[in-house]
Design a protein around this motif. Structure first.
Motif, short mmCIF file in Angstrom:
data_model
loop_
_atom_site.label_atom_id
_atom_site.label_comp_id
_atom_site.label_asym_id
_atom_site.label_seq_id
_atom_site.Cartn_x
_atom_site.Cartn_y
_atom_site.Cartn_z
N ALA A 193 -91.05 71.45 6.80
CA ALA A 193 -91.30 72.21 8.03
C ALA A 193 -90.79 73.65 7.90
N ALA A 194 -89.63 73.80 7.28
CA ALA A 194 -89.05 75.14 7.11
C ALA A 194 -89.86 75.99 6.14
N ARG A 195 -90.29 75.40 5.03
CA ARG A 195 -91.03 76.20 4.04
C ARG A 195 -92.41 76.58 4.57
N MET A 196 -93.03 75.73 5.39
CA MET A 196 -94.31 76.08 5.99
C MET A 196 -94.13 77.22 7.00
N GLN A 197 -93.04 77.20 7.73
CA GLN A 197 -92.75 78.26 8.69
C GLN A 197 -92.55 79.60 7.97
N LEU A 198 -92.00 79.54 6.76
CA LEU A 198 -91.75 80.75 5.98
C LEU A 198 -92.93 81.14 5.10
N GLY A 199 -93.92 80.25 5.01
CA GLY A 199 -95.07 80.54 4.15
C GLY A 199 -94.78 80.37 2.68
N LEU A 200 -93.80 79.52 2.35
CA LEU A 200 -93.44 79.26 0.96
C LEU A 200 -94.38 78.20 0.37
N PRO A 201 -94.55 78.16 -0.95
CA PRO A 201 -95.48 77.21 -1.57
C PRO A 201 -95.02 75.76 -1.44
N ALA A 202 -95.95 74.85 -1.69
CA ALA A 202 -95.65 73.42 -1.58
C ALA A 202 -94.63 72.97 -2.61
N THR A 203 -94.44 73.75 -3.66
CA THR A 203 -93.44 73.41 -4.68
C THR A 203 -92.01 73.64 -4.18
N CYS A 204 -91.87 74.21 -3.01
CA CYS A 204 -90.54 74.45 -2.43
C CYS A 204 -90.06 73.16 -1.77
N THR A 205 -89.47 72.29 -2.56
CA THR A 205 -89.01 70.98 -2.13
C THR A 205 -87.49 70.92 -2.21
N PRO A 206 -86.87 69.86 -1.68
CA PRO A 206 -85.41 69.73 -1.86
C PRO A 206 -84.99 69.79 -3.32
N HIS A 207 -85.78 69.18 -4.22
CA HIS A 207 -85.41 69.18 -5.63
C HIS A 207 -85.55 70.59 -6.22
N ALA A 208 -86.44 71.41 -5.65
CA ALA A 208 -86.60 72.77 -6.14
C ALA A 208 -85.32 73.58 -5.92
N LEU A 209 -84.53 73.20 -4.93
CA LEU A 209 -83.27 73.90 -4.68
C LEU A 209 -82.29 73.66 -5.83
N ARG A 210 -82.33 72.47 -6.40
CA ARG A 210 -81.50 72.17 -7.58
C ARG A 210 -81.97 73.02 -8.76
N HIS A 211 -83.31 73.13 -8.94
CA HIS A 211 -83.83 73.99 -9.99
C HIS A 211 -83.40 75.44 -9.77
N SER A 212 -83.41 75.86 -8.51
CA SER A 212 -83.04 77.23 -8.20
C SER A 212 -81.58 77.49 -8.53
N PHE A 213 -80.73 76.53 -8.24
CA PHE A 213 -79.31 76.61 -8.57
C PHE A 213 -79.14 76.93 -10.05
N ALA A 214 -79.84 76.16 -10.91
CA ALA A 214 -79.72 76.35 -12.35
C ALA A 214 -80.33 77.67 -12.80
N THR A 215 -81.50 78.00 -12.29
CA THR A 215 -82.18 79.23 -12.69
C THR A 215 -81.38 80.46 -12.31
N HIS A 216 -80.83 80.47 -11.11
CA HIS A 216 -80.09 81.64 -10.65
C HIS A 216 -78.76 81.79 -11.40
N LEU A 217 -78.15 80.67 -11.79
CA LEU A 217 -76.95 80.74 -12.63
C LEU A 217 -77.29 81.35 -13.99
N LEU A 218 -78.42 80.92 -14.55
CA LEU A 218 -78.83 81.43 -15.85
C LEU A 218 -79.13 82.93 -15.77
N GLU A 219 -79.81 83.35 -14.71
CA GLU A 219 -80.13 84.76 -14.52
C GLU A 219 -78.85 85.61 -14.40
N ALA A 220 -77.81 85.00 -13.83
CA ALA A 220 -76.56 85.73 -13.63
C ALA A 220 -75.66 85.71 -14.87
N GLY A 221 -76.15 85.11 -15.95
CA GLY A 221 -75.37 85.12 -17.18
C GLY A 221 -74.69 83.81 -17.52
N GLY A 222 -74.94 82.75 -16.76
CA GLY A 222 -74.34 81.46 -17.07
C GLY A 222 -74.86 80.91 -18.38
#
Length: 310
Positions: A238-267
């Motif tokens: 419901a939240a991602r549809m309200q924001l116009g985010l893609p269907a790939t924006c799922t609860p599990h995508a937040l875990r992927h984002s955690f890892a990706t953003h750590l890597l981008e920051a030099g982790g």
């Protein structure tokens, strides 16, 4: 239809019991193994035209294995799923070979079909923050809203799987600076908890009308039962549809984002592997492909000779 012999059925159950007792495999994983190997064992007598016993496995050839794989592909099984099924079957056959002293180099040498690994689909940093904020607006009951925010904050802030967040109990709260999480295969890991995540959980505990017993689930439904994965998926959708985010924006995508953003920051990958609870570094290395793809996209768009500017 010729059913697998009782000896084969018994051997399968013994193998699964050993994986459960010694390797700590999750029940969902064991059920998938049972399903995959049972399908293989059911195929053999149809393919051979006669009943196959335990000793008959020693006569399996490479063509036999390829015939089974072709049968599964004809039934609509994709390459990725077939590779998983083959892994289970080879694990069982390898166990039988060692236990019975059989020579099974032929069936164990069959190669898995090639497939393109799906890269994680992370959410951007701003989108992740917006998603958490918008989740808080999806339910008119304030305590439910704070509960939903607490769950999605743990997914993004700690890189938890949704099953891991929902497995937290009343005894885990108030959250400490670190959490001891039991993930897939009973593998334990230590996960740091950001102050914002601890506060989100405390806001939920303060507002929750249900008694949160130490042995009971931390996150509750409106009726006080354990919160379901579907409820978290629904509020995220419901939240991602309200924001116009893609269907790939799922609860599990937040875990992927955690890892990706750590890597981008030099982790470094080893640290991220530990935080995610991946058994193999190769699993974590998928995030380097995501980061490389992002960098190449920027390069193509920004460089004077980039393909997208040509």
């Amino acid at each position: 239809m010729i059913a697998p012999s009782p000896a084969l059925t018994e051997a399968l159950e013994l193998w699964l019991a050993q994986l459960r007792a010694l390797d700590g495999r999750a029940e969902n994983t064991l059920e998938a193994y049972r399903r995959d190997v049972s399908g293989f064992l059911a195929f053999l007598p149809q393919h051979k035209g006669q009943a196959i016993g335990l000793a008959g496995l020693a006569s399996l050839t490479l063509p036999d294995m390829r015939a089974w794989m072709a049968h599964e592909r004809a039934g609509g099984v994709g390459a990725r799923s077939l590779a998983r099924m083959l892994s289970a079957v080879k694990g069982f056959l390898g166990w039988i070979a060692e236990r019975e002293g059989m020579e099974m180099s032929a069936p164990l040498s069959v190669r898995a079909p090639k497939y393109q690994r799906k890269l994680p689909r992370p959410v951007g940093r701003a989108a992740a923050r917006d998603l958490i904020q918008t989740v808080s607006l999806q339910h008119p009951e304030p305590w439910v809203a704070t509960r939903d925010v607490a769950v999605v904050t743990l997914l993004y802030g700690c890189g938890l799987r949704i099953s891991e967040a929902l497995a937290l109990t009343g005894a885990d709260a108030p959250l400490a600076d670190v959490l001891r999480i039991t993930g897939k295969g009973g593998k334990e890991r230590i996960v740091p908890v950001l102050p914002i995540a601890r506060q989100a959980v405390e806001d939920y505990r303060r507002d929750c009308p249900h008694r949160l017993e130490p042995a009971g689930p931390l996150f509750r439904s409106v009726r006080g039962k354990p919160l379901s994965r579907r409820a978290v998926a629904k509020v995220t959708e419901a939240a991602r549809m309200q924001l116009g985010l893609p269907a790939t924006c799922t609860p599990h995508a937040l875990r992927h984002s955690f890892a990706t953003h750590l890597l981008e920051a030099g982790g470094d990958l080893r640290t991220i592997q530990e935080l995610l609870g991946h058994a193999s570094l190769s699993t974590t290395q998928a995030y380097t492909a995501v980061d490389t793809a992002r960098l190449m996209d920027v390069y193509d768009r920004a460089h004077p000779m980039g393909r997208k500017r040509a």
